[in-house]
Design a protein around this motif. Sequence first.
Motif, PDB file in Angstrom:
ATOM      1  N   GLY A  14       5.525   0.425  13.895  1.00 54.36           N
ATOM      2  CA  GLY A  14       6.452   1.566  12.911  1.00 54.36           C
ATOM      3  C   GLY A  14       5.667   2.747  12.673  1.00 54.36           C
ATOM      4  N   PRO A  15       6.178   3.788  12.235  1.00 52.67           N
ATOM      5  CA  PRO A  15       5.583   5.088  11.869  1.00 52.67           C
ATOM      6  C   PRO A  15       4.559   5.117  10.903  1.00 52.67           C
ATOM      7  CG  PRO A  15       7.840   4.930  11.008  1.00 52.67           C
ATOM      8  CD  PRO A  15       7.619   3.782  11.917  1.00 52.67           C
ATOM      9  N   ASP A  16       4.692   4.299   9.896  1.00 52.86           N
ATOM     10  CA  ASP A  16       3.743   4.019   8.799  1.00 52.86           C
ATOM     11  C   ASP A  16       2.487   3.439   9.107  1.00 52.86           C
ATOM     12  OD1 ASP A  16       5.438   5.554   7.176  1.00 52.86           O
ATOM     13  OD2 ASP A  16       6.464   3.730   6.676  1.00 52.86           O
ATOM     14  N   LEU A  17       2.166   2.853  10.322  1.00 53.92           N
ATOM     15  CA  LEU A  17       0.949   2.229  10.906  1.00 53.92           C
ATOM     16  C   LEU A  17      -0.185   2.798  10.080  1.00 53.92           C
ATOM     17  CD1 LEU A  17      -0.677   0.279  12.406  1.00 53.92           C
ATOM     18  CD2 LEU A  17      -0.576   2.269  14.283  1.00 53.92           C
ATOM     19  N   HIS A  18      -0.557   4.168   9.852  1.00 51.73           N
ATOM     20  CA  HIS A  18      -1.586   4.704   9.391  1.00 51.73           C
ATOM     21  C   HIS A  18      -2.004   4.220   8.097  1.00 51.73           C
ATOM     22  CE1 HIS A  18       1.516   7.601   8.479  1.00 51.73           C
ATOM     23  NE2 HIS A  18       0.833   8.049   7.682  1.00 51.73           N
ATOM     24  N   THR A  19      -0.633   3.853   7.215  1.00 53.75           N
ATOM     25  CA  THR A  19      -0.797   3.633   5.940  1.00 53.75           C
ATOM     26  C   THR A  19      -1.354   2.212   5.530  1.00 53.75           C
ATOM     27  OG1 THR A  19       1.395   3.088   5.569  1.00 53.75           O
ATOM     28  CG2 THR A  19       0.915   5.573   5.408  1.00 53.75           C
ATOM     29  N   THR A  20      -1.423   1.565   6.567  1.00 54.03           N
ATOM     30  CA  THR A  20      -1.508  -0.129   6.572  1.00 54.03           C
ATOM     31  C   THR A  20      -2.775  -0.613   6.843  1.00 54.03           C
ATOM     32  OG1 THR A  20      -0.734  -0.573   8.583  1.00 54.03           O
ATOM     33  CG2 THR A  20       0.895  -0.362   7.044  1.00 54.03           C
ATOM     34  N   LEU A  21      -3.708   0.301   7.278  1.00 54.81           N
ATOM     35  CA  LEU A  21      -5.106  -0.115   7.573  1.00 54.81           C
ATOM     36  C   LEU A  21      -6.030  -0.310   6.348  1.00 54.81           C
ATOM     37  CD1 LEU A  21      -5.238   1.598  11.035  1.00 54.81           C
ATOM     38  CD2 LEU A  21      -4.736  -0.890  10.803  1.00 54.81           C
ATOM     39  N   GLY A  22      -5.767  -0.296   5.434  1.00 57.22           N
ATOM     40  CA  GLY A  22      -6.743  -0.389   4.145  1.00 57.22           C
ATOM     41  C   GLY A  22      -7.121  -1.917   4.040  1.00 57.22           C
ATOM     42  N   LEU A  23      -8.169  -2.169   3.159  1.00 59.00           N
ATOM     43  CA  LEU A  23      -8.480  -3.541   3.076  1.00 59.00           C
ATOM     44  C   LEU A  23      -8.271  -3.996   1.694  1.00 59.00           C
ATOM     45  CD1 LEU A  23     -10.412  -5.660   4.710  1.00 59.00           C
ATOM     46  CD2 LEU A  23     -12.291  -4.910   3.408  1.00 59.00           C
ATOM     47  N   GLY A  24      -7.457  -5.271   1.698  1.00 62.01           N
ATOM     48  CA  GLY A  24      -7.207  -5.707   0.144  1.00 62.01           C
ATOM     49  C   GLY A  24      -7.277  -7.332   0.181  1.00 62.01           C
ATOM     50  N   LEU A  25      -7.239  -7.704  -0.957  1.00 62.04           N
ATOM     51  CA  LEU A  25      -6.906  -9.059  -1.355  1.00 62.04           C
ATOM     52  C   LEU A  25      -5.815  -9.216  -2.495  1.00 62.04           C
ATOM     53  CD1 LEU A  25     -10.705 -10.235  -1.772  1.00 62.04           C
ATOM     54  CD2 LEU A  25      -8.879 -11.091  -0.020  1.00 62.04           C
ATOM     55  N   ILE A  26      -4.797  -8.877  -2.056  1.00 60.12           N
ATOM     56  CA  ILE A  26      -3.495  -9.052  -2.952  1.00 60.12           C
ATOM     57  C   ILE A  26      -3.127 -10.322  -2.931  1.00 60.12           C
ATOM     58  CG2 ILE A  26      -0.999  -8.366  -3.375  1.00 60.12           C
ATOM     59  CD1 ILE A  26      -1.524  -5.957  -1.577  1.00 60.12           C
ATOM     60  N   GLN A  27      -2.610 -11.109  -4.074  1.00 59.20           N
ATOM     61  CA  GLN A  27      -2.823 -12.400  -4.246  1.00 59.20           C
ATOM     62  C   GLN A  27      -1.500 -12.708  -3.613  1.00 59.20           C
ATOM     63  OE1 GLN A  27      -4.554 -14.479  -6.627  1.00 59.20           O
ATOM     64  NE2 GLN A  27      -3.728 -15.882  -5.259  1.00 59.20           N
ATOM     65  N   GLU A  28      -0.385 -12.261  -3.233  1.00 65.00           N
ATOM     66  CA  GLU A  28       0.629 -12.608  -2.614  1.00 65.00           C
ATOM     67  C   GLU A  28       0.010 -12.800  -0.956  1.00 65.00           C
ATOM     68  OE1 GLU A  28       3.686  -9.694  -1.233  1.00 65.00           O
ATOM     69  OE2 GLU A  28       5.226 -11.198  -2.470  1.00 65.00           O
TER      70      GLU A  28
END
Length: 355
Positions: free
Chosen positions: A309-323
């Motif tokens: 998708g076009p928002d790929l660049h916004t999804t490459l952060g690192l996280g530990l979201i509980q879900e």
Amino acid sequence: MVSIFRGYRNWMKKLKPSPPDEPMTGHTLWYTRCPVPSPLGLAVQLGWLDEAFQKAGVAVQSVLDSPQQSVRGSHFSHHLPWSVRQGGNIPALWARAHGASTRLLGLSWTDEFQAIITVGNTHIGQARDLRGRRLALPRRPSDQIDFHGATALKGIWSALTTAGLDLKDVELVDCTNHETALLATTQANLFGLRRRQPYFQELAALAKGEADAMFVKGAEGIFIANLIGAQLVVQTGQHPDPIIRVNNGCPRTLTVDNALVQERPDIVARLVSLVDRAGQWADEHPADTLRFVAREMGCSEEAVLASNGPDLHTTLGLGLIQEQVDALAFFQHFLFEHDFIPNDFSVTDWVYLTA
């Protein structure tokens, strides 16, 4: 994405890292990543990994570029001391279940195309039509980790679940491939490519009429579906429930061996900061990110866009979201239940330095 880095940054403030020019003779930081969208992959392509650790006097080497198979094997087993890995989560879970002393630093969750497809006049138009049908399931008995089989089985399970069905409602057709995973090697029948494209055994089963449908994912799955003029049965890659979406590529794990954690937590902090910076860079450079990811995957930018998708660049952060951690824990137990990993373990206890 809600970031874990508030917790990391509070932790890093308490560290007393070695001066950047302090020599660390005899130590090498080994890194490896899968050919997928990942902030570690971006950091490597941008040259930041070498730059950051050379300042700390740490030699940096790629696991997959090593001429020694025993070193390259750490891409899956994570057995090398002072090593970091980001990529598909199945090898990371497999290594941990086999006793590898690793810790989970964070997750990158980039949704991708996941679907069941069919060809010809099968009269399979939606997920509920899969009841009683034959679904191709790749099997790699010669591989150390059959992540192809595990990925496909979870994809099939997810598709069936959306229609209130279960694995017992379909016939799984084993599509066995005795090739082993190729790690930085060359073979004449690869025609100059680094690795063979997946799905050819499942495609053969469909072509021979031995199976009615199959699972595909990612940019490669998009390409295959396009190539054969497939009919889409059900797509699960954008499903609102992360339990449905979770698979080998969602999320991608960043893991590090425990020796590095124990001996040099400041190096781990430097690594986390670097990956965080790469995710922020991606968010600010969408076109470059798409280009770098396509290069990493060996796919066209068009295929990556169609898959991620076009928002790929916004999804490459690192996280530990509980879900997301909960979804990974569900997947870990799924792998254990279906004999892809030998032991059940707590994903929560595996996490290092949660916020």
